[in-house]
Structure formats: structure tokens, C-alpha cells
Scaffold this active site. Sequence first.
Site, PDB file in Angstrom:
ATOM      1  N   HIS A   1     215.689 -45.772  74.730  1.00 22.79           N
ATOM      2  CA  HIS A   1     215.693 -47.187  75.152  1.00 22.79           C
ATOM      3  C   HIS A   1     216.952 -47.883  74.617  1.00 22.79           C
ATOM      4  O   HIS A   1     217.592 -48.658  75.329  1.00 22.79           O
ATOM      5  CB  HIS A   1     214.465 -47.938  74.607  1.00 22.79           C
ATOM      6  CG  HIS A   1     213.165 -47.510  75.212  1.00 22.79           C
ATOM      7  ND1 HIS A   1     212.902 -47.623  76.551  1.00 22.79           N
ATOM      8  CD2 HIS A   1     212.054 -46.961  74.661  1.00 22.79           C
ATOM      9  CE1 HIS A   1     211.680 -47.170  76.792  1.00 22.79           C
ATOM     10  NE2 HIS A   1     211.147 -46.758  75.666  1.00 22.79           N
TER      11      HIS A   1
ATOM     12  N   THR B   1     212.350 -44.135  71.748  1.00 18.59           N
ATOM     13  CA  THR B   1     212.903 -45.431  71.310  1.00 18.59           C
ATOM     14  C   THR B   1     214.430 -45.381  71.286  1.00 18.59           C
ATOM     15  O   THR B   1     215.102 -46.340  71.703  1.00 18.59           O
ATOM     16  CB  THR B   1     212.377 -45.777  69.891  1.00 18.59           C
ATOM     17  OG1 THR B   1     210.964 -45.765  69.947  1.00 18.59           O
ATOM     18  CG2 THR B   1     212.869 -47.115  69.412  1.00 18.59           C
TER      19      THR B   1
HETATM   20  P1  NAD Z   1     207.815 -40.251  77.256  1.00 20.08           P
HETATM   21  O1  NAD Z   1     208.274 -41.454  77.982  1.00 20.08           O
HETATM   22  O2  NAD Z   1     208.796 -39.155  76.947  1.00 20.08           O
HETATM   23  O3  NAD Z   1     206.607 -39.584  78.071  1.00 20.08           O
HETATM   24  C1  NAD Z   1     205.722 -40.276  78.855  1.00 20.08           C
HETATM   25  C2  NAD Z   1     205.272 -39.341  79.967  1.00 20.08           C
HETATM   26  O4  NAD Z   1     204.268 -40.004  80.741  1.00 20.08           O
HETATM   27  C3  NAD Z   1     206.392 -38.936  80.931  1.00 20.08           C
HETATM   28  O5  NAD Z   1     206.507 -37.512  80.968  1.00 20.08           O
HETATM   29  C4  NAD Z   1     205.947 -39.528  82.265  1.00 20.08           C
HETATM   30  O6  NAD Z   1     206.290 -38.720  83.371  1.00 20.08           O
HETATM   31  C5  NAD Z   1     204.430 -39.598  82.065  1.00 20.08           C
HETATM   32  N1  NAD Z   1     203.745 -40.515  82.988  1.00 20.08           N
HETATM   33  C6  NAD Z   1     204.212 -41.639  83.600  1.00 20.08           C
HETATM   34  N2  NAD Z   1     203.270 -42.176  84.396  1.00 20.08           N
HETATM   35  C7  NAD Z   1     202.191 -41.390  84.288  1.00 20.08           C
HETATM   36  C8  NAD Z   1     200.896 -41.416  84.876  1.00 20.08           C
HETATM   37  N3  NAD Z   1     200.536 -42.384  85.737  1.00 20.08           N
HETATM   38  N4  NAD Z   1     200.022 -40.446  84.542  1.00 20.08           N
HETATM   39  C9  NAD Z   1     200.350 -39.476  83.680  1.00 20.08           C
HETATM   40  N5  NAD Z   1     201.574 -39.386  83.081  1.00 20.08           N
HETATM   41  C10 NAD Z   1     202.468 -40.324  83.400  1.00 20.08           C
HETATM   42  O7  NAD Z   1     207.119 -40.773  75.947  1.00 20.08           O
HETATM   43  P2  NAD Z   1     206.863 -40.126  74.493  1.00 20.08           P
HETATM   44  O8  NAD Z   1     208.105 -40.195  73.693  1.00 20.08           O
HETATM   45  O9  NAD Z   1     206.148 -38.816  74.602  1.00 20.08           O
HETATM   46  O10 NAD Z   1     205.868 -41.238  73.932  1.00 20.08           O
HETATM   47  C11 NAD Z   1     204.612 -41.455  74.554  1.00 20.08           C
HETATM   48  C12 NAD Z   1     204.264 -42.928  74.596  1.00 20.08           C
HETATM   49  O11 NAD Z   1     203.966 -43.386  73.279  1.00 20.08           O
HETATM   50  C13 NAD Z   1     205.368 -43.870  75.099  1.00 20.08           C
HETATM   51  O12 NAD Z   1     204.772 -44.928  75.859  1.00 20.08           O
HETATM   52  C14 NAD Z   1     205.968 -44.428  73.818  1.00 20.08           C
HETATM   53  O13 NAD Z   1     206.581 -45.696  74.007  1.00 20.08           O
HETATM   54  C15 NAD Z   1     204.720 -44.546  72.977  1.00 20.08           C
HETATM   55  N6  NAD Z   1     204.898 -44.539  71.519  1.00 20.08           N
HETATM   56  C16 NAD Z   1     204.068 -45.355  70.822  1.00 20.08           C
HETATM   57  C17 NAD Z   1     204.101 -45.347  69.442  1.00 20.08           C
HETATM   58  C18 NAD Z   1     203.149 -46.200  68.686  1.00 20.08           C
HETATM   59  O14 NAD Z   1     203.280 -46.282  67.457  1.00 20.08           O
HETATM   60  N7  NAD Z   1     202.169 -46.794  69.359  1.00 20.08           N
HETATM   61  C19 NAD Z   1     205.003 -44.513  68.767  1.00 20.08           C
HETATM   62  C20 NAD Z   1     205.825 -43.674  69.512  1.00 20.08           C
HETATM   63  C21 NAD Z   1     205.750 -43.686  70.894  1.00 20.08           C
END
Ligand code: NAD
Length: 347
Positions: A48, A45
Site C-alpha cells: 500500500h 501494508t
Molecule cells: P492479500 O491482499 O495479499 O490477500 C487477500 C486475498 O483475498 C487475495 O489473494 C485476493 O485475491 C483475495 N480475495 C479478494 N476478494 C475475495 C473474495 N471475494 N473471496 C475470497 N478471496 C478474495 O492480503 P494478506 O496480506 O494475506 O492479508 C489478509 C488481510 O488481512 C488483508 O485485508 C490485510 O489488510 C489484513 N490484515 C489485517 C491485520 C490486522 O491486524 N487486522 C494485519 C495484517 C493484515
Amino acid sequence: MIPDLMDALVKTKAAPGLTLKKVPVPRVGIGEILIKIHKTAICGTDVHIYNWDPWAEAHIHPEMVIGHEYVGEIAAIGPGVTGYEIGQIVSGEGHIVCGRCRNCRAGNGQWCKHTKGVGVDRDGAFAEYLCIPATNIIVIPEGIDEDVVSFFDAYGNAFHTATMFDVIGEDVLVTGAGPIGVMAAGICAHNGAKHVVVTDMNDYRLDLARKMGATATVNLKYQDLDETMKELGIIEGFDVACEMSGSGAALNQMLKHMRNGGKAALLGISGPGTVIDWNDVIFKGLTLQGIYGRKMYETWYKMMSMVEAGFDLHPVITHRFPYTDFEKGFEAMNSGQSGKVILSWEK
Ligand code: NAD
Ligand code: ZN
């Protein structure tokens, strides 16, 4: 002595970047606690917000201090607060909730209708001091390394997702090896999954997933998930899945590879308009559970207990910088060649 001014990483205008500048130390009000920050970690976040992408443009109102993953010590206690002591090592839940809505009153603060995010909707933790309601304080048990505590917020996301469904003896698929996916893989392995398979397109991150305990990783650029399943003897599909990428392609691949009756916890935030084949869900009788934040506060209790009992989060830490080098920290995050990046605020 609490000074009048402090260093903070501030989003000063609606544009990329952050400014290190002096801002007033927040005054501790009724029911609040002032934390002297020791360490912070950079979350997706924050990236972003740093990069000023369309999400940030729609949600962030400069000027504000950002950041919500931190550890520090109690520096001041506001009027009306009891049960805390100056100097206690603490972190804090990043969602400030109303306490009045139906979910709050049912003990489901993570679903509060009026939630406000620290470092998103109000000033955050990338500063020498942070002020939050005492109700959000998490007292850290003695003996846990503060480096690890600095990203307990993200560990909580991973923990909440990875413990949503029973993984004991189950084959688990984790899509996305970002820091949260890597931790989720470690938690599933620790909790007795039979196999934990992690997908991504990034070898650096898949390596971290294996270090945290994943059984197998699949780099979708040059490896085939079906092949890996065959090698591991996963015949009917995955029993449990954690979607940790925010990619619609990953979500669809996951749904295709679930066994009938499988269960999937979805943390990754897919773009608007993401399409899935609902027949995968319906004919397979899948259970999909959206995950937001951490259970308030049961996740915090259990995830800390697991660390106290020996679960090691150190492999996910890849970079440490003093806060004055914050730009290097964001560079590391943007490179994709990183797990958790920690900024120290200790002088
Ligand atoms: P990040 O962006 O660091 O990691 C995401 C990973 O997914 C990256 O390494 C990327 O290469 C990989 N990826 C992209 N396309 C892919 C595919 N088709 N198949 C497999 N892997 C793929 O994110 P993060 O900080 O580890 O967070 C994970 C996710 O959780 C993010 O989408 C984030 O926005 C979300 N998030 C949600 C909450 C919530 O409360 N719901 C809280 C925190 C983070
Ligand atoms: Zn509420």
C-alpha cells in the site's frame, strides 16, 4: 563496528515508489535495542505504501523508512536494558505500545489506545539497522530458519486469527488466500480441523493454500462453494471461519455459509461502509471476533513453539531477492503471483 550511515528503503515523498538511499544509523537510546537486519519480508501494508494508495496517503508521513517484518541480530544494547546479549537472533513485535493504558496493563497490548506501528508511524525495518524498545524484542529459539522468521509478524496475524476459536474436528472456511490466509489454512489443518476450505479468485495462491494443508480450495471464478461443501459432506455450514481477504463480498459469502452457532474471526480489513446482512449474524447466533495484530506476547510464544515442533512455513515463501532488487520484490507482490517475498540485507 556500527557505521554512521546505512542503506534503507525510504518513502521520500508522497508519491508511488521507494528510494534506496543512505540514512543515519539510529542511535540506541535508553531502554532500546539496535538490531542489525539480516532479512525482511514484504507485507501487504508495505505494498500500500509503495503504491501510494488512499490508505497510504492518509496514514504515512514521508520521509520515513518503511517495513516491519524482519529478522536480525542484536548489534547494540541501550542504557538500562538487561537480559539480552549482542549477537542474539531476534525479531520484534511491530506495535510499540504505551504500557500505561487499561489494555496494556491487562496484558492486551494488541489493543493499546496509543499504539505506534514500526514502518508506519515511525522508521521501519527495510534498512541495515532498526532501533526498537527492548520490550518489543522477540528472541528467536535456535534452529529456526531465518527465512521463516523474517515474516513471523504476518505468521502471528495468521496464528492469532486461526487459533481464536477451537478448530479440532471442525469444518473451517478461510476466505482469501493471500499469504496470511494461506498460513491460517495451514495452522487450522495442523491444529486438527476436519476440513479446511479456502476461497479466492487466484489459482496460484490457492495452490499455496493446498501446499500448506488446505483440504479443498474454491476458485470463485469457476467453482462453487456449495458444490465443494456437498462433496465434503458439510451439511449444516462451516463451524469456524477466518476472514482473510478484506473483501465485503467474501465476508457476506462467509456469513451465508456458517452453521447456526458458528464462530468467525475477522482479520481482513474491509473498505469503509462495508454492508453485511445482520440477520445472518442474529438469526444464526454467530460469534464475530475482530482480530488486530498478535496477542502481546502470547501469540509469539505459541507460534514459535509450533514451528520448533515441526510446523513448516516454507511453502508460503515464493520469492527471494537482495534488498537492492527491492523493485522486483514489490513487482512480485503486485502481480498476485506470490506468497511471501523476502529481501536479504546480508552482504
Ligand atoms: P492479500 O491482499 O495479499 O490477500 C487477500 C486475498 O483475498 C487475495 O489473494 C485476493 O485475491 C483475495 N480475495 C479478494 N476478494 C475475495 C473474495 N471475494 N473471496 C475470497 N478471496 C478474495 O492480503 P494478506 O496480506 O494475506 O492479508 C489478509 C488481510 O488481512 C488483508 O485485508 C490485510 O489488510 C489484513 N490484515 C489485517 C491485520 C490486522 O491486524 N487486522 C494485519 C495484517 C493484515
Ligand atoms: Zn497502551
